[in-house]
Design a protein around this motif. Structure first.
Motif, PDB file in Angstrom:
ATOM      1  N   GLU A   1       0.865  -1.209  -0.030  1.00  0.00           N
ATOM      2  CA  GLU A   1       0.010  -0.022   0.095  1.00  0.00           C
ATOM      3  C   GLU A   1       0.852   1.314  -0.010  1.00  0.00           C
ATOM      4  OE1 GLU A   1      -3.220   0.176  -0.407  1.00  0.00           O
ATOM      5  OE2 GLU A   1      -3.643  -1.805  -0.572  1.00  0.00           O
ATOM      6  N   GLU A   2       1.904   1.099   0.702  1.00  0.00           N
ATOM      7  CA  GLU A   2       2.658   2.374   0.748  1.00  0.00           C
ATOM      8  C   GLU A   2       3.425   2.413  -0.628  1.00  0.00           C
ATOM      9  OE1 GLU A   2       3.181   4.559   2.978  1.00  0.00           O
ATOM     10  OE2 GLU A   2       2.249   3.808   4.755  1.00  0.00           O
ATOM     11  N   LEU A   3       4.115   1.515  -1.314  1.00  0.00           N
ATOM     12  CA  LEU A   3       4.656   1.706  -2.327  1.00  0.00           C
ATOM     13  C   LEU A   3       3.738   2.189  -3.487  1.00  0.00           C
ATOM     14  CD1 LEU A   3       7.070  -1.361  -2.375  1.00  0.00           C
ATOM     15  CD2 LEU A   3       7.906   1.027  -2.535  1.00  0.00           C
ATOM     16  N   LEU A   4       2.432   1.401  -3.417  1.00  0.00           N
ATOM     17  CA  LEU A   4       1.400   1.729  -4.487  1.00  0.00           C
ATOM     18  C   LEU A   4       0.811   3.305  -4.562  1.00  0.00           C
ATOM     19  CD1 LEU A   4      -0.495   1.084  -6.789  1.00  0.00           C
ATOM     20  CD2 LEU A   4      -2.266   0.278  -4.873  1.00  0.00           C
ATOM     21  N   ALA A   5       0.813   3.822  -3.215  1.00  0.00           N
ATOM     22  CA  ALA A   5       0.451   5.225  -2.913  1.00  0.00           C
ATOM     23  C   ALA A   5       1.715   6.199  -3.488  1.00  0.00           C
ATOM     24  CB  ALA A   5       0.359   5.453  -1.524  1.00  0.00           C
ATOM     25  N   SER A   6       3.068   5.736  -3.317  1.00  0.00           N
ATOM     26  CA  SER A   6       4.069   6.598  -3.960  1.00  0.00           C
ATOM     27  C   SER A   6       4.063   6.495  -5.258  1.00  0.00           C
ATOM     28  CB  SER A   6       5.300   5.953  -3.372  1.00  0.00           C
ATOM     29  OG  SER A   6       5.592   6.232  -1.787  1.00  0.00           O
TER      30      SER A   6
ATOM     31  N   GLU B   1      -7.307   9.880  -1.466  1.00  0.00           N
ATOM     32  CA  GLU B   1      -8.640  10.156  -1.704  1.00  0.00           C
ATOM     33  C   GLU B   1      -9.495   9.528  -2.488  1.00  0.00           C
ATOM     34  OE1 GLU B   1      -8.888  14.914  -1.191  1.00  0.00           O
ATOM     35  OE2 GLU B   1      -7.003  14.274  -2.389  1.00  0.00           O
ATOM     36  N   TYR B   2      -8.622   8.562  -3.541  1.00  0.00           N
ATOM     37  CA  TYR B   2      -9.370   8.020  -4.740  1.00  0.00           C
ATOM     38  C   TYR B   2      -9.160   6.286  -4.708  1.00  0.00           C
ATOM     39  CZ  TYR B   2      -5.297   8.318  -7.860  1.00  0.00           C
ATOM     40  OH  TYR B   2      -4.280   8.187  -8.355  1.00  0.00           O
ATOM     41  N   ARG B   3      -8.549   5.904  -3.651  1.00  0.00           N
ATOM     42  CA  ARG B   3      -8.153   4.505  -3.366  1.00  0.00           C
ATOM     43  C   ARG B   3      -9.459   3.712  -3.285  1.00  0.00           C
ATOM     44  NH1 ARG B   3      -3.776   2.293  -0.068  1.00  0.00           N
ATOM     45  NH2 ARG B   3      -3.380   4.423   0.508  1.00  0.00           N
TER      46      ARG B   3
ATOM     47  N   GLY C   1      -6.717  12.525 -10.005  1.00  0.00           N
ATOM     48  CA  GLY C   1      -7.655  11.746  -9.622  1.00  0.00           C
ATOM     49  C   GLY C   1      -8.858  11.193 -10.314  1.00  0.00           C
ATOM     50  N   ILE C   2     -10.070  10.885 -10.022  1.00  0.00           N
ATOM     51  CA  ILE C   2     -10.945  10.542 -10.795  1.00  0.00           C
ATOM     52  C   ILE C   2     -11.671  11.267 -11.558  1.00  0.00           C
ATOM     53  CG2 ILE C   2     -13.023   8.873 -10.595  1.00  0.00           C
ATOM     54  CD1 ILE C   2     -10.281   7.708 -10.198  1.00  0.00           C
ATOM     55  N   THR C   3     -11.819  11.782 -12.562  1.00  0.00           N
ATOM     56  CA  THR C   3     -12.531  12.614 -13.416  1.00  0.00           C
ATOM     57  C   THR C   3     -13.649  12.403 -14.226  1.00  0.00           C
ATOM     58  OG1 THR C   3     -11.095  12.297 -15.384  1.00  0.00           O
ATOM     59  CG2 THR C   3     -10.195  13.944 -13.712  1.00  0.00           C
ATOM     60  N   ASP C   4     -13.905  10.949 -14.231  1.00  0.00           N
ATOM     61  CA  ASP C   4     -15.053  10.576 -15.060  1.00  0.00           C
ATOM     62  C   ASP C   4     -15.957   9.491 -13.978  1.00  0.00           C
ATOM     63  OD1 ASP C   4     -13.412   8.300 -14.451  1.00  0.00           O
ATOM     64  OD2 ASP C   4     -13.558   7.348 -16.486  1.00  0.00           O
ATOM     65  N   ALA C   5     -15.928  10.264 -12.963  1.00  0.00           N
ATOM     66  CA  ALA C   5     -16.764   9.132 -11.998  1.00  0.00           C
ATOM     67  C   ALA C   5     -18.306   9.139 -12.532  1.00  0.00           C
ATOM     68  CB  ALA C   5     -16.622   9.692 -10.516  1.00  0.00           C
ATOM     69  N   GLU C   6     -18.939  10.231 -12.426  1.00  0.00           N
ATOM     70  CA  GLU C   6     -20.311  10.187 -13.012  1.00  0.00           C
ATOM     71  C   GLU C   6     -20.828   9.273 -14.151  1.00  0.00           C
ATOM     72  OE1 GLU C   6     -22.224  11.068 -10.850  1.00  0.00           O
ATOM     73  OE2 GLU C   6     -20.826  12.069  -9.595  1.00  0.00           O
ATOM     74  N   PHE C   7     -19.972   9.367 -15.253  1.00  0.00           N
ATOM     75  CA  PHE C   7     -20.182   8.465 -16.351  1.00  0.00           C
ATOM     76  C   PHE C   7     -19.860   7.229 -16.006  1.00  0.00           C
ATOM     77  CE2 PHE C   7     -18.526  12.772 -18.200  1.00  0.00           C
ATOM     78  CZ  PHE C   7     -19.664  12.813 -18.986  1.00  0.00           C
ATOM     79  N   ALA C   8     -18.946   6.830 -15.367  1.00  0.00           N
ATOM     80  CA  ALA C   8     -18.472   5.509 -14.988  1.00  0.00           C
ATOM     81  C   ALA C   8     -19.344   4.741 -14.038  1.00  0.00           C
ATOM     82  CB  ALA C   8     -17.109   5.324 -14.212  1.00  0.00           C
ATOM     83  N   ILE C   9     -19.912   5.515 -13.051  1.00  0.00           N
ATOM     84  CA  ILE C   9     -21.003   5.111 -12.175  1.00  0.00           C
ATOM     85  C   ILE C   9     -22.220   4.804 -12.916  1.00  0.00           C
ATOM     86  CG2 ILE C   9     -22.567   5.638 -10.187  1.00  0.00           C
ATOM     87  CD1 ILE C   9     -20.103   7.288  -9.201  1.00  0.00           C
ATOM     88  N   ALA C  10     -22.592   5.416 -13.794  1.00  0.00           N
ATOM     89  CA  ALA C  10     -23.777   5.341 -14.633  1.00  0.00           C
ATOM     90  C   ALA C  10     -23.745   4.022 -15.571  1.00  0.00           C
ATOM     91  CB  ALA C  10     -24.256   6.586 -15.521  1.00  0.00           C
ATOM     92  N   GLU C  11     -22.387   3.935 -15.976  1.00  0.00           N
ATOM     93  CA  GLU C  11     -22.191   2.630 -16.696  1.00  0.00           C
ATOM     94  C   GLU C  11     -22.054   1.323 -16.007  1.00  0.00           C
ATOM     95  OE1 GLU C  11     -18.486   4.031 -18.485  1.00  0.00           O
ATOM     96  OE2 GLU C  11     -19.524   5.599 -19.720  1.00  0.00           O
TER      97      GLU C  11
END
Length: 236
Positions: free
Chosen positions: A30-35, A143-145, A188-198
């Motif tokens: 998790e630490e490496l992934l965050a970095s 924030e988007y993990r 971060g996540i810029t397409d959340a509303e589209f992706a959630i609807a899909e």
């Protein structure tokens, strides 16, 4: 190389407790992934096993295990006689090839899974969609993990219900690679509303019990993700 944030160190020997090897490996991962996701480890950078172990106050073993997991996602690469290095960022062409492979696999997964989903399985998929809706979407990985985890969980649950071990393995080989395209952004996540609807459309199709409708909904989702991601990816 800054990996651990204050207070993020697991309770280990210094705390007088025995922490399992798996817990330590998960923490290092998790630490490496965050970095990686936040750009603190840049493409081409060497990742020292011993240096990381010292910085995180663990033995080299969980660091090796974490790096092996990251290698599976394509985010680091093992170079003969040189150890691990951060992988290059995906270009538009790389990502287009990845999504072409997902288009070959995931609609089939949805078609096969449709006939095998129980109410319990559908509830798990619905929970993943709800978690997507609730997850933070800020610019840092912290924030988007949770959003990425819910996204991956949704697709993995479908793969696991195909009843085909080879389809599960094929999805597993591709699923981790999807995170790599986030590396060039830092937004971060810029397409959340589209992706959630899909995702909701895929879930609705699966709940309808129509295999072809399910496959089509998944194909449309992957195609839309491909279009949005390629627009954001660096040329190369």
């Amino acid at each position: 190389m800054q990996l651990a944030s204050p207070g993020s160190r697991p309770e280990g020997r210094s705390a007088g407790r025995t922490v399992s090897r798996q817990v330590l490996a998960d923490h290092v991962y998790e630490e490496l992934l965050a970095s990686l996701m936040d750009g603190r480890l840049e493409p081409g950078t060497a990742v020292s096993i011993d240096g990381t172990a010292r910085e995180l106050d663990v033995s080299p073993t969980p660091v090796r295990e974490a790096l092996a997991r990251l290698e599976h996602t394509g985010m680091v690469r093992r170079v003969a006689l040189k150890g691990y290095r951060v992988a290059p960022v995906y270009t538009r062409e790389d990502f287009a090839e990845l999504m072409e492979a997902r288009l070959a696999i995931e609609p089939v997964n949805a078609r096969l899974a449709c006939a095998r989903l129980t109410p319990e399985h559908l509830a798990e998929l619905a929970k993943a969609v709800e978690d997507l809706k609730k997850a933070p979407r800020g610019p840092s990985f912290a924030e988007y993990r949770d959003y990425l985890e819910a996204d991956e969980r949704f697709h993995r649950l479908i793969a696991e219900r195909t009843g085909n071990q080879f389809m599960v393995a094929a999805y597993g080989a591709l699923g981790g690679q999807v995170q790599r395209f986030r590396l060039f952004g830092g937004v971060g996540i810029t397409d959340a509303e589209f992706a959630i609807a899909e995702h909701q459309s895929v879930l609705d199709a699966l709940a309808s019990g129509d295999p072809e409708k399910s496959a089509q909904a998944m194909a449309e989702h992957v195609q839309q993700v491909r279009g949005r991601a390629i627009a954001d990816a660096p040329a190369g």
